[in-house]
Design an enzyme around this catalytic site. Structure first.
Site, short mmCIF file in Angstrom:
data_model
loop_
_atom_site.label_atom_id
_atom_site.label_comp_id
_atom_site.label_asym_id
_atom_site.label_seq_id
_atom_site.Cartn_x
_atom_site.Cartn_y
_atom_site.Cartn_z
N SER A 126 47.68 44.07 16.83
CA SER A 126 46.43 43.42 17.21
C SER A 126 46.74 42.13 17.96
CB SER A 126 45.54 43.14 16.00
OG SER A 126 46.14 42.20 15.13
N ASP A 127 45.77 41.68 18.71
CA ASP A 127 45.89 40.42 19.42
C ASP A 127 44.53 39.75 19.39
OD1 ASP A 127 47.93 38.92 21.15
OD2 ASP A 127 46.07 38.78 22.28
N THR A 128 44.52 38.45 19.17
CA THR A 128 43.28 37.71 19.03
C THR A 128 43.19 36.62 20.07
OG1 THR A 128 43.24 38.19 16.67
CG2 THR A 128 41.87 36.37 17.42
#
Length: 188
Positions: free
Chosen positions: A68-70
Site C-alpha cells: 500500500s501507499d498513502t
C-alpha cells in the site's frame, strides 16, 4: 505465505489484526517511487503501491504480496514526508484549521498477477494549533516519517476529526477493503 511489502510498524500491526493467527512476513520494497511521473494523485498512489507489490513479488514467487501507499493531499497538491523540522512545521501550519484528503492505494498480488487493487479516500480536519503546539509535536520526531507530517494516532498532539473514511486508512492501511478482498480471494 503472505508478505507485507512494508517496514511500517503501523501497517504490520493492522495486517496482523486482519490475519489474526495467520503468520506473515514483512519485507521493505526498494521500488523507486520517483520513477513515476503521474500528476493525478489517485493514479499516482495506486501506481506506487503496484510498484512496491511488483518489486516484492519478483523476489517471493508463489507468495501473496500486499502493498500500500498513502498520500496526503491538500488543495490538490501532494504533501509527502517532511524533509526536515522546518518542513514538518510548515506542513502542519498549512493543515491546521483545514480539511484535507488522505488517499491510500493498495494492491494484492501473486507472482505477476494483480489479484485485487483499490484506492480508499478519507477526509480529515485538523483542529487549530498554536506555533508552540506545532513545534512541541515536531520535537517528538513522530511527524518525520509520515506523509503530511502527522500521525492520526498521535492524539496527544493532533486533534482531528475524521469527516469521511476511517483511521486505519489514514494510518496507511485500509483494513476493511483488504480484509474483504482477502476473503473474496479465499485467502482468509
Amino acid at each position: 505465505m503472505i508478505v507485507l511489502a512494508s517496514q511500517s510498524p503501523r501497517r504490520k500491526e493492522l495486517l496482523a489484526r486482519i490475519l489474526k493467527d495467520i503468520p506473515f512476513l514483512t519485507m521493505p520494497s526498494h521500488f523507486n517511487e520517483r520513477t513515476i511521473h503521474e500528476k493525478d494523485c489517485a493514479k499516482l498512489v495506486l501506481l506506487e503501491a503496484e510498484g512496491k507489490a511488483k518489486d516484492i513479488s519478483s523476489k517471493r514467487k508463489g507468495d501473496v504480496v500486499i502493498a500500500s501507499d498513502t498520500m496526503v493531499v491538500f488543495e490538490g497538491k501532494q504533501l509527502g514526508k517532511p524533509k526536515d523540522r522546518e518542513d514538518a512545521y510548515q506542513t502542519l501550519k498549512k493543515l491546521q484549521s483545514n480539511e484535507h484528503e488522505v488517499l491510500t492505494g493498495y494492491v494484492i498480488q501473486k507472482d505477476d498477477r494483480i489479484l485485487k487493487e483499490g484506492i480508499v479516500t478519507s477526509r480529515l480536519y485538523i483542529a487549530p494549533m498554536s506555533d508552540e503546539e506545532i513545534w512541541r509535536y515536531v520535537d517528538t520526531k513522530s511527524p518525520m516519517d509520515k506523509a503530511g507530517s502527522y500521525g492520526v494516532q498521535d492524539r496527544e498532539y493532533i486533534h482531528s476529526e475524521i469527516r469521511e473514511g476511517y483511521a486505519e486508512n489514514i494510518m496507511g492501511f485500509p483494513v476493511r477493503e483488504i480484509e474483504k478482498d482477502l476473503k473474496e480471494l479465499k485467502i482468509l
